[in-house]
Design a protein around this motif. Structure first.
Motif, PDB file in Angstrom:
ATOM      1  N   SER A   1       0.828  -1.211   0.000  1.00 31.20           N
ATOM      2  CA  SER A   1       0.000   0.000   0.000  1.00 31.20           C
ATOM      3  C   SER A   1       0.859   1.258   0.000  1.00 31.20           C
ATOM      4  O   SER A   1       0.493   2.277  -0.598  1.00 31.20           O
ATOM      5  CB  SER A   1      -0.933  -0.006   1.216  1.00 31.20           C
ATOM      6  N   GLU A   2       2.014   1.205   0.666  1.00 39.74           N
ATOM      7  CA  GLU A   2       2.891   2.378   0.710  1.00 39.74           C
ATOM      8  C   GLU A   2       3.442   2.703  -0.679  1.00 39.74           C
ATOM      9  O   GLU A   2       3.463   3.872  -1.105  1.00 39.74           O
ATOM     10  CB  GLU A   2       4.047   2.128   1.689  1.00 39.74           C
ATOM     11  N   ILE A   3       3.876   1.674  -1.410  1.00 42.62           N
ATOM     12  CA  ILE A   3       4.393   1.889  -2.763  1.00 42.62           C
ATOM     13  C   ILE A   3       3.287   2.399  -3.682  1.00 42.62           C
ATOM     14  O   ILE A   3       3.491   3.322  -4.487  1.00 42.62           O
ATOM     15  CB  ILE A   3       5.000   0.586  -3.309  1.00 42.62           C
ATOM     16  N   LEU A   4       2.102   1.817  -3.579  1.00 38.37           N
ATOM     17  CA  LEU A   4       0.994   2.229  -4.440  1.00 38.37           C
ATOM     18  C   LEU A   4       0.592   3.674  -4.176  1.00 38.37           C
ATOM     19  O   LEU A   4       0.257   4.415  -5.107  1.00 38.37           O
ATOM     20  CB  LEU A   4      -0.199   1.295  -4.236  1.00 38.37           C
ATOM     21  N   ARG A   5       0.631   4.096  -2.920  1.00 36.91           N
ATOM     22  CA  ARG A   5       0.305   5.496  -2.613  1.00 36.91           C
ATOM     23  C   ARG A   5       1.330   6.441  -3.239  1.00 36.91           C
ATOM     24  O   ARG A   5       0.981   7.535  -3.697  1.00 36.91           O
ATOM     25  CB  ARG A   5       0.219   5.698  -1.099  1.00 36.91           C
ATOM     26  N   ASN A   6       2.590   6.041  -3.249  1.00 37.98           N
ATOM     27  CA  ASN A   6       3.607   6.860  -3.912  1.00 37.98           C
ATOM     28  C   ASN A   6       3.340   6.958  -5.411  1.00 37.98           C
ATOM     29  O   ASN A   6       3.471   8.031  -6.017  1.00 37.98           O
ATOM     30  CB  ASN A   6       5.003   6.269  -3.679  1.00 37.98           C
ATOM     31  N   ILE A   7       2.973   5.828  -6.032  1.00 32.28           N
ATOM     32  CA  ILE A   7       2.686   5.831  -7.469  1.00 32.28           C
ATOM     33  C   ILE A   7       1.508   6.745  -7.779  1.00 32.28           C
ATOM     34  O   ILE A   7       1.541   7.548  -8.724  1.00 32.28           O
ATOM     35  CB  ILE A   7       2.393   4.394  -7.957  1.00 32.28           C
ATOM     36  N   ILE A   8       0.451   6.642  -6.981  1.00 32.92           N
ATOM     37  CA  ILE A   8      -0.733   7.481  -7.199  1.00 32.92           C
ATOM     38  C   ILE A   8      -0.385   8.955  -7.021  1.00 32.92           C
ATOM     39  O   ILE A   8      -0.788   9.815  -7.819  1.00 32.92           O
ATOM     40  CB  ILE A   8      -1.859   7.064  -6.233  1.00 32.92           C
TER      41      ILE A   8
END
Length: 223
Positions: free
Chosen positions: A205-212
């Motif tokens: 979830s942390e990586i995905l939030r950075n991508i978003i």
């Protein structure tokens, strides 16, 4: 983690082919025969008792040059394209699966007599599901126009992983003390345990939030 490596015939391996390169340069994308000499798969036992994920060890494994995908040294671009297609289309399957889960949760709520607070929580999950469905349609439109999935798929995966954890937790609340018991027929207990991995697999979830933040909202990079 390598999902289902214990039953796979092939795997993707991104290797550092140039030892003097740094970061994203000097990587090469390979297809590796899982039955080749030197390939060892070690299953990782999960909290559910199952072993979907695995460690893979490569000891002196030789890969023929025809198994290189793209250019030697250009593996990072191929890997990013692979991940875009994975997340760009994964949202559709995850959304369909979660709709099935929520429908089962609604049936359980009717059977157990959910409280107004619990009914409100279930309604919020259903509303969120519809919103993500339209986000998936936008992703599909981008794919149809450009042939390349957009970063929006990261949002669908992020939402699903946390929503599935909430849905299974709600089910255990409805079960009450019975939720502490687990046998071969304990569907919701198993689903709750399995859901703990949702926020790690296919991108944390942390990586995905950075991508978003960086690729969808165009916010400044945090590093």
């Amino acid at each position: 983690w390598s999902s289902f490596a214990h039953i796979a015939d092939w795997c993707i391996l991104v290797t550092r082919s140039d030892p003097d390169s740094e970061r994203h340069a000097g990587l090469t994308y390979l297809l590796v025969d899982m039955h080749a000499p030197g390939v060892e798969v070690r299953p990782l036992r999960q909290i559910t008792g199952e072993a979907e994920f695995n460690e893979i060890f490569f000891s002196g494994v030789e890969v023929p040059v025809e198994n290189v995908v793209g250019e030697v040294g250009g593996g990072w671009q191929v890997a990013m394209t692979t991940l875009l297609h994975e997340r760009g289309t994964l949202g559709f399957a995850l959304t369909a699966g979660l709709e099935s889960q929520i429908r089962k949760l609604i049936a359980l709520a009717r059977q157990r007599g959910a409280t107004p607070v619990q009914r409100d929580a279930i309604a919020r999950e259903w509303i969120g599901l519809q919103a993500v469905r339209y986000t998936n349609y936008r992703s599909l439109t981008t794919l149809m126009k450009t042939g390349i999935p957009g970063p929006e798929g990261s949002g669908a995966k992020l939402w699903w992983s946390e929503a599935n954890q909430r849905v299974t937790k709600l089910a255990l609340e409805l079960l009450g003390p019975e939720a502490q018991l687990m046998d071969d027929g304990s569907y919701w207990q198993h689903q709750q345990l399995r859901s703990r991995g949702n926020t790690i697999e296919a991108g944390t979830s942390e990586i995905l939030r950075n991508i978003i933040a960086e690729r969808v909202l165009r916010l400044p990079r945090s590093r």
